[in-house]
Design a protein around this motif. Structure first.
Motif, PDB file in Angstrom:
ATOM      1  N   ASP A  36       1.058  -1.427  -0.143  1.00 33.20           N
ATOM      2  CA  ASP A  36       0.291  -0.109  -0.017  1.00 33.20           C
ATOM      3  C   ASP A  36       1.022   1.004   0.372  1.00 33.20           C
ATOM      4  N   THR A  37       2.089   1.328   0.581  1.00 28.88           N
ATOM      5  CA  THR A  37       3.038   2.347   0.399  1.00 28.88           C
ATOM      6  C   THR A  37       3.988   2.781  -0.215  1.00 28.88           C
ATOM      7  N   ALA A  38       3.968   1.392  -1.445  1.00 29.97           N
ATOM      8  CA  ALA A  38       4.253   1.480  -2.552  1.00 29.97           C
ATOM      9  C   ALA A  38       3.379   2.856  -3.627  1.00 29.97           C
ATOM     10  N   ARG A  39       2.520   1.893  -3.268  1.00 25.78           N
ATOM     11  CA  ARG A  39       1.332   1.969  -4.542  1.00 25.78           C
ATOM     12  C   ARG A  39       1.045   3.545  -4.129  1.00 25.78           C
ATOM     13  N   ALA A  40       0.969   3.987  -2.897  1.00 24.83           N
ATOM     14  CA  ALA A  40       0.722   5.584  -2.434  1.00 24.83           C
ATOM     15  C   ALA A  40       2.208   6.169  -2.611  1.00 24.83           C
ATOM     16  N   SER A  41       3.268   5.917  -2.908  1.00 20.79           N
ATOM     17  CA  SER A  41       3.890   6.177  -3.253  1.00 20.79           C
ATOM     18  C   SER A  41       3.904   7.076  -4.308  1.00 20.79           C
ATOM     19  N   ILE A  42       4.103   6.068  -5.165  1.00 20.38           N
ATOM     20  CA  ILE A  42       3.831   5.843  -6.697  1.00 20.38           C
ATOM     21  C   ILE A  42       3.383   7.247  -7.138  1.00 20.38           C
ATOM     22  N   LYS A  43       2.107   7.446  -6.445  1.00 21.75           N
ATOM     23  CA  LYS A  43       1.515   8.553  -7.151  1.00 21.75           C
ATOM     24  C   LYS A  43       2.085   9.851  -7.074  1.00 21.75           C
ATOM     25  N   TYR A  44       3.360   9.758  -6.296  1.00 23.10           N
ATOM     26  CA  TYR A  44       3.817  11.060  -6.387  1.00 23.10           C
ATOM     27  C   TYR A  44       4.921  10.907  -6.718  1.00 23.10           C
ATOM     28  N   ASP A  45       5.721   9.603  -6.944  1.00 23.78           N
ATOM     29  CA  ASP A  45       6.591   9.895  -7.742  1.00 23.78           C
ATOM     30  C   ASP A  45       6.690   8.133  -8.130  1.00 23.78           C
ATOM     31  N   HIS A  46       6.956   7.872  -9.479  1.00 22.66           N
ATOM     32  CA  HIS A  46       6.188   7.166  -9.874  1.00 22.66           C
ATOM     33  C   HIS A  46       7.862   6.369  -9.815  1.00 22.66           C
ATOM     34  N   SER A  47       9.158   6.670  -9.164  1.00 24.65           N
ATOM     35  CA  SER A  47      10.366   6.641  -9.185  1.00 24.65           C
ATOM     36  C   SER A  47      10.705   5.864  -7.469  1.00 24.65           C
ATOM     37  N   SER A  48       9.218   4.729  -7.196  1.00 27.80           N
ATOM     38  CA  SER A  48       9.339   4.841  -5.961  1.00 27.80           C
ATOM     39  C   SER A  48       9.255   3.572  -5.328  1.00 27.80           C
ATOM     40  N   ALA A  49       9.971   2.711  -4.677  1.00 21.46           N
ATOM     41  CA  ALA A  49       9.749   1.538  -4.564  1.00 21.46           C
ATOM     42  C   ALA A  49       9.699   1.633  -2.318  1.00 21.46           C
ATOM     43  N   SER A  50       8.473   0.624  -2.631  1.00 20.83           N
ATOM     44  CA  SER A  50       8.909   0.088  -0.740  1.00 20.83           C
ATOM     45  C   SER A  50       8.855  -1.352  -0.461  1.00 20.83           C
ATOM     46  N   MET A  51       8.925  -1.225   1.400  1.00 20.68           N
ATOM     47  CA  MET A  51       9.169  -2.811   1.388  1.00 20.68           C
ATOM     48  C   MET A  51       9.299  -2.562   2.631  1.00 20.68           C
ATOM     49  N   VAL A  52       9.099  -4.079   3.242  1.00 20.98           N
ATOM     50  CA  VAL A  52       8.785  -4.613   4.845  1.00 20.98           C
ATOM     51  C   VAL A  52      10.277  -5.652   4.968  1.00 20.98           C
ATOM     52  N   TRP A  53      10.714  -4.828   5.832  1.00 22.13           N
ATOM     53  CA  TRP A  53      12.062  -6.139   6.717  1.00 22.13           C
ATOM     54  C   TRP A  53      11.843  -6.142   7.921  1.00 22.13           C
ATOM     55  N   LEU A  54      11.293  -7.598   7.695  1.00 21.64           N
ATOM     56  CA  LEU A  54      12.172  -8.367   9.417  1.00 21.64           C
ATOM     57  C   LEU A  54      12.630  -8.682   9.085  1.00 21.64           C
ATOM     58  N   GLY A  55      13.984  -8.705   9.761  1.00 23.23           N
ATOM     59  CA  GLY A  55      15.387  -8.937   9.790  1.00 23.23           C
ATOM     60  C   GLY A  55      16.093  -9.171  10.936  1.00 23.23           C
ATOM     61  N   TYR A  56      14.656  -8.966  11.969  1.00 26.02           N
ATOM     62  CA  TYR A  56      15.532  -9.674  13.167  1.00 26.02           C
ATOM     63  C   TYR A  56      14.202 -10.142  13.667  1.00 26.02           C
ATOM     64  N   ASP A  57      14.871 -10.271  15.426  1.00 26.30           N
ATOM     65  CA  ASP A  57      13.832 -11.251  15.674  1.00 26.30           C
ATOM     66  C   ASP A  57      13.169  -9.977  17.233  1.00 26.30           C
TER      67      ASP A  57
END
Length: 600
Positions: free
Chosen positions: A367-388
């Motif tokens: 959802d964050t990626a889709r919303a960000s692309i509206k403001y700048d198409h060159s956007s990527a958003s991710m979730v980072w579960l790299g810890y406990d």
């Protein structure tokens, strides 16, 4: 099981044609590459075209068959790649023993010694007797001889050639014995690399594939794994990968998808490829287990696999996957190597690799990626579960017992990951945002206090935060005007009592943080401290606060509710447009357009 007695002779070892083994490996490599190309065409061309142009039962059936074919080709790619690496590793290890043997034979020839078929070494007369000065007789050194059992008396000096011959015999024997062990080890591995009959690849086959991969890793332990630069910086890892040949890259991907897929500094497209393969191996590994933890992990992995197969926009990249600890998963929507704006969301309390994560936290990133692309198409958003993240069965009421240790350790891992994104991003100065929710905000805060702060990050967003470990926004290292906070009025976590208050007995009030919330200012006594430090939404902290809907009250007809703690990213029917849009604007590098509200 132990290796059988050596049946290989030194002459056979000398004559082994390692180049032929490598030629066979190349053939299996070509088969692996063709399968990979076929799978890629199915996923990126055929399936995409069907989804866009065809609808109905027939189209759904065609999609199902194509997915099965893609899964079959993925299995072929994996198994053929394992065979290639096993053969190359066999050739590599045999060539090492051939070198040991060749040097021993060259030494024997230089000394005029004779190496017999059984490995014994005959040496000529040499030295001089103490009495008559005549040369001491020659003899034969055998591998069964134990030098030094009968030491010289001192009256008769030994033939100097004897020790040299014994050394050569021992080296020949060791090379042959080691080569026999290598041959036995790889024979066992290659014999198990075979597929079931038929045109389907059931889950049990992937279970076997996971075992095959593990077996090849053990057999080829000295061939590839030792060269992976685990202790290098992400930039050095990127350079290492760039300088590998295509064949070397293919072998690492086939045998160590778990290592390459989770190695910060490796390009995102490569990590995605490796992790998609490792995902299947993990599913196969857990498929045969019936314990609760494995079943919970399996449900999460299957849901991620389903979403990857479904496709969609923006494209989904699997940048990390693993079953260590509470599970690991890094999922990006949009390619972070080519995007000008990159945001990484760190989840918090009770997050683990399960179906809830796969349907909830991954959706937040999408959802964050889709919303960000509206403001700048060159956007990527991710979730980072790299810890406990802390795990408490009674949820928010136990948050206060969570210490800083997991956040500090997780912060170090997050910094390493972000440093990897900096190393692989194609832009000279990409805009990067770190987003921390709940205990994840404490992890982001811990990351800012290590080394030089979070690599590459320009903006920090904290939502539903119980404190970040520092008392001022400027201490987070990006400038206080680049720290943004969202705190829902009815979010219990943003109103936890401080540790000082807990020590004074406040936390002993009924219902823990819920009770603290209900008592409001009477419980807080005007203090703006939370469990992990100053309230990020407070005036004293100094961050920029954006509006957030108050969310459901914690006490209602249905009992206790923590929904207000989870709606910062919501973009569904009950969308909190104020919060979700603000996060998207910041992630897209448009923070100047975010509407602000007064601090608490």
């Amino acid at each position: 099981m132990t290796a059988p007695a050596a049946t290989l002779t030194w002459a056979q070892l000398r004559d082994v044609k390692c180049a032929e083994l490598e030629g066979a490996a190349d053939g299996w490599g070509r088969a692996s590459n063709r399968a990979d190309a076929g799978r890629d065409r199915i996923e990126k061309q055929l399936l995409a075209g069907l989804r866009e142009s065809q609808h109905g039962a027939a189209a759904d059936a065609a999609v199902g068959r194509l997915r099965r074919m893609g899964r079959n080709l993925q299995y072929v790619y994996t198994e053929c790649g394992l065979i290639r690496t096993a053969l190359n590793s066999l050739a590599h290890e045999m060539r090492v023993q051939q070198t040991v043997l060749r040097r021993a034979l060259e030494d024997a020839e230089a000394l005029k010694f004779t190496v017999h078929a059984d490995g014994s070494v005959t040496y000529p007369a040499g030295g001089a007797g103490l009495v008559d000065g005549a040369p001491l007789p020659g003899g034969t050194a055998r591998v069964t001889t134990t030098p030094g059992v009968f030491p010289p008396s001192g009256l008769v000096p030994p033939n100097p050639n004897a020790a040299k011959a014994q050394d050569i015999a021992d080296r020949v024997a060791k090379a042959v014995r080691t080569a026999s062990e290598i041959d036995w080890r790889f024979t066992r591995v290659l014999r198990r690399l075979k597929a079931e009959e038929g045109l389907t690849v059931p889950d049990r086959t992937w279970t076997d594939a996971a075992g095959d991969a593990a077996a090849v890793r053990v057999a080829a332990r000295g061939y590839l794994k030792s060269r992976i630069p685990r202790d290098a910086t992400p930039a050095a890892r990127r350079e290492w990968w760039e300088h590998l040949t295509d064949e070397q890259r293919e072998e690492y991907l086939a045998v160590y998808p778990d290592q390459i897929g989770n190695l910060d500094g490796i390009p995102s497209l490569v990590r995605d490829t490796a992790n998609r393969d490792n995902l299947q191996l993990l599913i196969g590994k857990l498929e045969g287990r019936d314990d609760e933890t494995s079943q919970v992990r399996l449900a999460g992995l299957r849901e991620i696999d389903r979403q990857l197969a479904a496709g969609g926009q923006p494209p989904m990249y699997l940048l990390g996957i693993g079953d260590e600890g509470n599970g690991r998963a890094i999922v990006s929507f949009g390619n972070p190597d080519t995007a000008r704006n990159v945001s990484a969301y760190v989840p918090g309390l009770n997050t683990s690799l399960d179906k809830e994560f796969a349907t909830g936290d991954i959706k937040r990133a999408r959802d964050t990626a889709r919303a960000s692309i509206k403001y700048d198409h060159s956007s990527a958003s991710m979730v980072w579960l790299g810890y406990d993240a802390p795990q408490f069965p009674d949820g928010l009421s136990s948050l206060a017992v969570a210490g800083d240790e997991r956040a500090v350790k997780g912060g170090g891992s997050f910094n390493q990951f972000m440093d990897g994104l900096v190393a692989t991003n194609a832009h000279d100065d990409p805009h990067m945002t770190a987003i921390g929710h709940s205990y994840g905000s404490r992890t982001v805060g811990a990351a800012t206090q290590q080394g030089g702060g979070i690599p590459g990050v320009d903006d920090i967003v904290l939502v539903g935060s119980p404190g970040v470990g520092v008392d001022r926004a400027e201490d987070l290292g990006v400038g206080k005007d680049h720290v943004f906070v969202g705190a829902a009025e009815n979010d219990i976590v943003t109103k936890l009592p401080s540790r000082r208050q807990a020590a004074a007995g406040l936390y002993a009030i009924p219902a823990g943080p819920v009770g603290a919330y209900l008592l409001g200012d009477a419980a807080d006594h005007g203090d703006d401290d939370l469990w992990f430090g100053k309230d990020p939404a407070s005036e004293a902290f100094g961050a920029r606060r954006f509006p957030v809907a108050p969310g459901p009250r914690p006490i209602g007809l249905g009992g206790l509710s923590t929904d207000a703690h989870s709606n910062y990213f919501d973009v569904g029917p009950e969308r909190d447009a104020m919060s979700a849009d603000s996060i998207a604007l910041i992630a897209a590098g448009k923070a100047d357009k975010v509407k602000l509200e007064e601090a608490r």
